[in-house]
Design a protein around this motif. Structure first.
Motif, PDB file in Angstrom:
ATOM      1  N   LEU A 321      41.101 -46.916 -38.557  1.00 29.97           N
ATOM      2  CA  LEU A 321      42.437 -46.303 -38.526  1.00 29.97           C
ATOM      3  C   LEU A 321      42.336 -44.854 -38.041  1.00 29.97           C
ATOM      4  O   LEU A 321      43.152 -44.401 -37.243  1.00 29.97           O
ATOM      5  CB  LEU A 321      43.103 -46.370 -39.906  1.00 29.97           C
ATOM      6  CG  LEU A 321      43.375 -47.789 -40.451  1.00 29.97           C
ATOM      7  CD1 LEU A 321      44.045 -47.724 -41.822  1.00 29.97           C
ATOM      8  CD2 LEU A 321      44.236 -48.621 -39.492  1.00 29.97           C
ATOM      9  N   ALA A 322      41.297 -44.141 -38.499  1.00 33.15           N
ATOM     10  CA  ALA A 322      41.112 -42.737 -38.062  1.00 33.15           C
ATOM     11  C   ALA A 322      40.839 -42.668 -36.563  1.00 33.15           C
ATOM     12  O   ALA A 322      41.130 -41.665 -35.919  1.00 33.15           O
ATOM     13  CB  ALA A 322      39.956 -42.104 -38.840  1.00 33.15           C
ATOM     14  N   MET A 323      40.281 -43.751 -35.993  1.00 31.95           N
ATOM     15  CA  MET A 323      40.012 -43.786 -34.548  1.00 31.95           C
ATOM     16  C   MET A 323      41.252 -44.196 -33.758  1.00 31.95           C
ATOM     17  O   MET A 323      41.197 -44.376 -32.544  1.00 31.95           O
ATOM     18  CB  MET A 323      38.865 -44.784 -34.260  1.00 31.95           C
ATOM     19  CG  MET A 323      37.508 -44.295 -34.723  1.00 31.95           C
ATOM     20  SD  MET A 323      36.268 -45.633 -34.867  1.00 31.95           S
ATOM     21  CE  MET A 323      36.036 -46.115 -33.172  1.00 31.95           C
ATOM     22  N   GLY A 324      42.363 -44.406 -34.464  1.00 30.09           N
ATOM     23  CA  GLY A 324      43.615 -44.757 -33.799  1.00 30.09           C
ATOM     24  C   GLY A 324      43.745 -46.242 -33.506  1.00 30.09           C
ATOM     25  O   GLY A 324      44.623 -46.663 -32.747  1.00 30.09           O
ATOM     26  N   VAL A 325      42.891 -47.065 -34.110  1.00 34.61           N
ATOM     27  CA  VAL A 325      42.989 -48.520 -33.915  1.00 34.61           C
ATOM     28  C   VAL A 325      44.212 -49.012 -34.695  1.00 34.61           C
ATOM     29  O   VAL A 325      44.367 -48.669 -35.873  1.00 34.61           O
ATOM     30  CB  VAL A 325      41.707 -49.229 -34.438  1.00 34.61           C
ATOM     31  CG1 VAL A 325      41.855 -50.748 -34.379  1.00 34.61           C
ATOM     32  CG2 VAL A 325      40.482 -48.756 -33.669  1.00 34.61           C
ATOM     33  N   PRO A 326      45.114 -49.795 -34.061  1.00 34.01           N
ATOM     34  CA  PRO A 326      46.283 -50.287 -34.795  1.00 34.01           C
ATOM     35  C   PRO A 326      45.845 -51.093 -36.028  1.00 34.01           C
ATOM     36  O   PRO A 326      44.825 -51.813 -35.980  1.00 34.01           O
ATOM     37  CB  PRO A 326      46.984 -51.199 -33.778  1.00 34.01           C
ATOM     38  CG  PRO A 326      46.434 -50.817 -32.442  1.00 34.01           C
ATOM     39  CD  PRO A 326      45.069 -50.249 -32.669  1.00 34.01           C
ATOM     40  N   ALA A 327      46.629 -50.957 -37.115  1.00 31.36           N
ATOM     41  CA  ALA A 327      46.254 -51.583 -38.398  1.00 31.36           C
ATOM     42  C   ALA A 327      46.012 -53.082 -38.234  1.00 31.36           C
ATOM     43  O   ALA A 327      45.098 -53.651 -38.845  1.00 31.36           O
ATOM     44  CB  ALA A 327      47.343 -51.319 -39.429  1.00 31.36           C
ATOM     45  N   GLU A 328      46.836 -53.710 -37.399  1.00 34.31           N
ATOM     46  CA  GLU A 328      46.707 -55.162 -37.234  1.00 34.31           C
ATOM     47  C   GLU A 328      45.347 -55.550 -36.633  1.00 34.31           C
ATOM     48  O   GLU A 328      44.708 -56.499 -37.079  1.00 34.31           O
ATOM     49  CB  GLU A 328      47.812 -55.638 -36.299  1.00 34.31           C
ATOM     50  CG  GLU A 328      48.381 -56.982 -36.670  1.00 34.31           C
ATOM     51  CD  GLU A 328      49.669 -57.194 -35.925  1.00 34.31           C
ATOM     52  OE1 GLU A 328      49.643 -57.944 -34.954  1.00 34.31           O
ATOM     53  OE2 GLU A 328      50.679 -56.565 -36.313  1.00 34.31           O
ATOM     54  N   LEU A 329      44.940 -54.766 -35.632  1.00 32.95           N
ATOM     55  CA  LEU A 329      43.645 -55.052 -35.000  1.00 32.95           C
ATOM     56  C   LEU A 329      42.495 -54.697 -35.948  1.00 32.95           C
ATOM     57  O   LEU A 329      41.494 -55.412 -36.024  1.00 32.95           O
ATOM     58  CB  LEU A 329      43.517 -54.267 -33.678  1.00 32.95           C
ATOM     59  CG  LEU A 329      42.271 -54.534 -32.847  1.00 32.95           C
ATOM     60  CD1 LEU A 329      42.160 -56.017 -32.486  1.00 32.95           C
ATOM     61  CD2 LEU A 329      42.275 -53.684 -31.567  1.00 32.95           C
ATOM     62  N   ALA A 330      42.681 -53.597 -36.706  1.00 28.88           N
ATOM     63  CA  ALA A 330      41.628 -53.184 -37.649  1.00 28.88           C
ATOM     64  C   ALA A 330      41.366 -54.296 -38.672  1.00 28.88           C
ATOM     65  O   ALA A 330      40.234 -54.478 -39.125  1.00 28.88           O
ATOM     66  CB  ALA A 330      42.033 -51.891 -38.355  1.00 28.88           C
ATOM     67  N   SER A 331      42.416 -55.043 -39.011  1.00 33.37           N
ATOM     68  CA  SER A 331      42.216 -56.089 -40.020  1.00 33.37           C
ATOM     69  C   SER A 331      41.561 -57.342 -39.418  1.00 33.37           C
ATOM     70  O   SER A 331      41.341 -58.331 -40.108  1.00 33.37           O
ATOM     71  CB  SER A 331      43.528 -56.432 -40.728  1.00 33.37           C
ATOM     72  OG  SER A 331      44.399 -56.981 -39.788  1.00 33.37           O
ATOM     73  N   CYS A 332      41.237 -57.288 -38.138  1.00 32.32           N
ATOM     74  CA  CYS A 332      40.523 -58.406 -37.479  1.00 32.32           C
ATOM     75  C   CYS A 332      39.077 -58.033 -37.189  1.00 32.32           C
ATOM     76  O   CYS A 332      38.387 -58.741 -36.446  1.00 32.32           O
ATOM     77  CB  CYS A 332      41.210 -58.761 -36.166  1.00 32.32           C
ATOM     78  SG  CYS A 332      42.910 -59.268 -36.374  1.00 32.32           S
ATOM     79  N   ALA A 333      38.626 -56.902 -37.749  1.00 28.03           N
ATOM     80  CA  ALA A 333      37.284 -56.403 -37.403  1.00 28.03           C
ATOM     81  C   ALA A 333      36.246 -56.825 -38.431  1.00 28.03           C
ATOM     82  O   ALA A 333      36.511 -56.837 -39.640  1.00 28.03           O
ATOM     83  CB  ALA A 333      37.312 -54.874 -37.319  1.00 28.03           C
ATOM     84  N   ILE A 334      35.076 -57.171 -37.939  1.00 25.95           N
ATOM     85  CA  ILE A 334      33.933 -57.420 -38.819  1.00 25.95           C
ATOM     86  C   ILE A 334      32.754 -56.576 -38.334  1.00 25.95           C
ATOM     87  O   ILE A 334      32.766 -56.067 -37.209  1.00 25.95           O
ATOM     88  CB  ILE A 334      33.518 -58.907 -38.874  1.00 25.95           C
ATOM     89  CG1 ILE A 334      33.052 -59.395 -37.492  1.00 25.95           C
ATOM     90  CG2 ILE A 334      34.634 -59.778 -39.415  1.00 25.95           C
ATOM     91  CD1 ILE A 334      32.308 -60.712 -37.543  1.00 25.95           C
ATOM     92  N   ARG A 335      31.758 -56.435 -39.204  1.00 24.22           N
ATOM     93  CA  ARG A 335      30.573 -55.647 -38.842  1.00 24.22           C
ATOM     94  C   ARG A 335      29.342 -56.539 -38.842  1.00 24.22           C
ATOM     95  O   ARG A 335      29.110 -57.276 -39.799  1.00 24.22           O
ATOM     96  CB  ARG A 335      30.388 -54.525 -39.861  1.00 24.22           C
ATOM     97  CG  ARG A 335      29.121 -53.713 -39.636  1.00 24.22           C
ATOM     98  CD  ARG A 335      28.941 -52.693 -40.724  1.00 24.22           C
ATOM     99  NE  ARG A 335      28.607 -53.296 -42.001  1.00 24.22           N
ATOM    100  CZ  ARG A 335      28.560 -52.650 -43.158  1.00 24.22           C
ATOM    101  NH1 ARG A 335      28.868 -51.371 -43.192  1.00 24.22           N
ATOM    102  NH2 ARG A 335      28.221 -53.263 -44.274  1.00 24.22           N
TER     103      ARG A 335
END
Ligand code: PLP
Length: 364
Positions: A321-335
């Motif tokens: 979110l701090a990098m400006g990634v939209p919340a919806e896309l951030a919730s699709c991220a894995i590490r």
């Protein structure tokens, strides 16, 4: 045993570290005791301190052993109460949730996750109260590396102290305390093949830090509490076993994975920044990370979302979110994070599983 792709959460214990722990756990060993067993314990403690100090180009008396990276970060941030705090918006929660941190203390990061150096300089220039700046060396979610030497030069210009959380950097890139120019640095054993229960705050020996824990005079009066000799000695074994040459392969394997998933619409975060070689933060657009994690878990892959709270629920990544990634896309991220015991075929198999899942879910 699942394929383990979650080294940034905790790395598997290296065999050398395990052997050392087994040896020391069965000895009653309090390094503050005066008898011969106590003196032996003290010898192990000081030898470990020396090994770790040398690996970091620090002095042994600059190493304060703690029980966790979280404790080391808290010790650093609480250690200079007369200073105002400035931290980046992408810090680990053990820095971000320090009681002295508010939204006013946060320095922005750009779309690649790199701290905005002009924002830092402006914040230091605008207020004459001495500051303590805490910026991580490498991010646990994206792997993005911060320009700590440049940050250190700016801090110096304004009389600010600099702490860097190097928990995710140790074992993956060179961590040289004197070259980095920071005044304090945090490392943690279980992220580099040691055991949970040992970590350290490295503090320049001209600094007087207020202890977080008071009691006995351990660690030159800077951290009270009996040292965890077995975990500390295992930490030294893990540090001595680090081979940064191995890391180049990890990056090549992850680069190949990233290329293949990008070709299928996957997104890689922090791809334009310098990153530690073992970490890849990737999104499968429109597919929530909880769905992905469950599917990968069923197929035998242990990966994680950027940050999981202690209840096991996944929170939206404050880093993305701090990098400006939209919340919806951030919730699709894995590490995906790998390490000393990973193999190329594990990454290849995971890549295939990712591509299959993307195909299956797209077809509905
Ligand atoms: N800092 C970073 C960047 C981390 O990734 C972690 C652990 O996830 C910590 C600090 C905390 O370390 P520990 O688990 O030893 O408390």
């Amino acid at each position: 045993m699942p394929i383990y792709l979650d080294y940034n959460a905790t790395a598997p214990l290296r065999p050398q570290a395990y052997a050392r722990m087994q040896e020391l756990l069965v000895i009653p060993a309090n390094p503050s005791s005066v008898h011969s067993l106590g003196r032996t314990a003290k010898k192990h403690l000081e030898n470990s301190r020396k090994i770790i100090a040398e690996a970091l180009s620090a002095w042994p008396n600059e190493i304060i052993f703690t029980a966790s990276g979280t404790e080391a970060n808290n010790t650093a941030l609480s250690g200079f109460p007369e200073r105002r705090l400035l931290i980046s918006a992408a810090e680990h929660s053990s820095v971000l949730r320090h009681p002295m941190v508010t939204t006013d203390n946060l320095i922005a990061v750009d779309e690649n996750g790199i701290i905005n150096l002009s924002d830092l300089e402006a914040r230091l220039a605008e207020n004459p109260q001495p500051a303590l700046v805490s910026i991580m060396l490498a991010n646990n979610e994206t792997g993005v590396i911060q320009p700590i030497s440049e940050i250190a030069a700016i801090c110096k210009k304004y009389g600010a102290l600099l702490h860097t959380d190097a928990v995710q950097a140790l074992g993956k890139i060179p961590v040289d305390f004197s070259l980095l120019g920071a005044d304090m640095l945090t490392i943690s054993a279980h992220k580099c093949g040691g055991a949970v229960g040992a970590a350290a705050l490295v503090v320049k020996n001209n600094l007087v830090i207020k202890p977080l824990l008071s009691g006995g005079g351990q660690e030159l009066g800077r951290r009270a509490g009996t040292e965890n000799i077995a975990a500390i000695a295992a930490f030294a074994e893990a540090v001595a076993a680090i081979d940064l040459g191995d890391m180049q392969n990890l990056r090549l394997w992850l680069d190949e994975m990233e290329k293949q998933i990008q070709a299928k619409g996957g997104i890689v975060f922090g791809a334009n920044a310098q990153r530690i070689p073992n970490t890849s933060c990737i999104a499968m657009p429109d597919i929530g990370n909880e769905v992905q994690l469950i599917d990968f878990d069923l197929k035998g892959y242990a990966v994680s979302a950027g940050s999981a709270c202690s209840s096991g629920r996944i929170e939206k990544s404050h880093v993305l979110l701090a990098m400006g990634v939209p919340a919806e896309l951030a919730s699709c991220a894995i590490r995906v994070s790998i390490g000393w015991n990973s193999t190329q075929s594990e990454i290849q198999n995971f890549t295939e599983a990712w591509l299959k899942l993307a195909d299956r879910l797209k077809r509905g």
